[in-house]
Enzyme design. Sequence first.
Site, mmCIF file in Angstrom:
data_model
loop_
_atom_site.group_PDB
_atom_site.id
_atom_site.type_symbol
_atom_site.label_atom_id
_atom_site.label_comp_id
_atom_site.label_asym_id
_atom_site.label_seq_id
_atom_site.Cartn_x
_atom_site.Cartn_y
_atom_site.Cartn_z
ATOM 1 N N ASP A 259 5.265 49.335 -128.663
ATOM 2 C CA ASP A 259 5.488 49.151 -130.100
ATOM 3 C C ASP A 259 4.367 49.795 -130.925
ATOM 4 O O ASP A 259 4.509 50.905 -131.394
ATOM 5 C CB ASP A 259 5.801 47.687 -130.475
ATOM 6 C CG ASP A 259 4.751 46.670 -130.073
ATOM 7 O OD1 ASP A 259 3.680 47.048 -129.551
ATOM 8 O OD2 ASP A 259 4.993 45.467 -130.289
ATOM 9 N N SER B 103 5.163 45.275 -125.568
ATOM 10 C CA SER B 103 5.081 44.879 -126.977
ATOM 11 C C SER B 103 3.920 43.916 -127.177
ATOM 12 O O SER B 103 3.497 43.235 -126.241
ATOM 13 C CB SER B 103 6.382 44.186 -127.406
ATOM 14 O OG SER B 103 6.238 43.626 -128.701
ATOM 15 N N HIS B 104 3.405 43.850 -128.393
ATOM 16 C CA HIS B 104 2.424 42.820 -128.729
ATOM 17 C C HIS B 104 3.039 41.428 -128.576
ATOM 18 O O HIS B 104 2.339 40.467 -128.319
ATOM 19 C CB HIS B 104 1.936 42.993 -130.175
ATOM 20 C CG HIS B 104 0.944 44.098 -130.340
ATOM 21 N ND1 HIS B 104 1.251 45.415 -130.113
ATOM 22 C CD2 HIS B 104 -0.364 44.076 -130.706
ATOM 23 C CE1 HIS B 104 0.175 46.157 -130.334
ATOM 24 N NE2 HIS B 104 -0.817 45.372 -130.685
ATOM 25 N N SER B 105 4.346 41.360 -128.769
ATOM 26 C CA SER B 105 5.027 40.068 -128.718
ATOM 27 C C SER B 105 5.801 39.929 -127.416
ATOM 28 O O SER B 105 6.671 40.749 -127.112
ATOM 29 C CB SER B 105 6.000 39.966 -129.898
ATOM 30 O OG SER B 105 7.014 39.018 -129.614
ATOM 31 N N GLY C 225 -0.570 40.546 -128.695
ATOM 32 C CA GLY C 225 -1.480 41.591 -128.240
ATOM 33 C C GLY C 225 -0.960 42.158 -126.931
ATOM 34 O O GLY C 225 0.149 41.831 -126.501
#
Lengths: 129, 198
Positions: free
Chosen positions: A69, A10-12, A45
């Site tokens: 994601d 995920s970016h997070s 990112g």
Amino acid sequence: MPNVGIVIVSHSPKIAEGAADMVRQMVGDSVPLAWSGGDSAGGLGTSVAAVRQAIEDAWSEGGVAILVDLGGAETNSEMAIELLDAGRRDRVVVCNAPIVEGAVIAAAEASGGSPLDVVCRVAEELSPR
Amino acid sequence: MTPERLERLIVTVADAVIAHEHELTVLDQAIGDGDHGLNMRRGFEAVRNEARDLACKPVADALNGIGSRLVMTIGGASGPLYGTMFIALGKALSPDASNLAEALACAVGAVMARGKSQPGQKTMLDVLAPVQAAVAAGGEELVQTLPVIARDAALATAPVRAVRGRASFLGDRSIGHVDPGAMSAALIVTTICGAWET
């Protein structure tokens, strides 16, 4: 054949870790599992190097299914797959599925010993046509 | 190309990208996640830091090195996209660079495959494809004409509705905004042309 591994990208980092927690609750230690989230500077990112490491961490001779994601998570994961050794590259796939639901259902399927293509297909059935 | 000239070229392009961070960020805030400027700056700072070492290599290896650094440092989708472009260009370019048009076609094809995208979908490809076509068509004045072609192509993404990338989530609301990836591609092309003769 050992159970398919699951990687969550995920970016997070919070989403990646949280989704991994949900997977762990569902399947315990029966499935190799790793997550990667955030870019190399710690912001939102994804990082090719970190994704590659996650694939190595969740490596299974049965292969690895990656749940992502958004766009960059997918392209960076594909890039990370290409950087793997030739013998491993063909046994890692990015599933086109929602990240949380996809990871949980893919892991549940993997925990039953299903092969990589089935694990991925079951997760992808969650995606809208 | 001498190592000194290649180093100047790498540094000039990196400096231009770094200097335009804010502009790229503003464009990306309108239709994306607002990180394009920061990501590109981070990538090209990494390239700039190694410009001298990169410039000492044969051009193909230098391009491959630039691409690899961008892949590893940018952190967004543009990392694999620009990285793939430079790596593919390095792979296809002959040592004397006489097959530039053909090598650029390979690079554009590699970006299309990586992004699962085509020109006309409001992406960097909308700049790269016409630039490649102009190089293939040839001509004496390419360093003067390519910047115009690139910039016009970037601006022409404004009326297009995005169907790839995060901008596609906005649907019709992506219309009216220049694509940040197209603009960064135009910036790189323009800077290379501007620095070519010096």
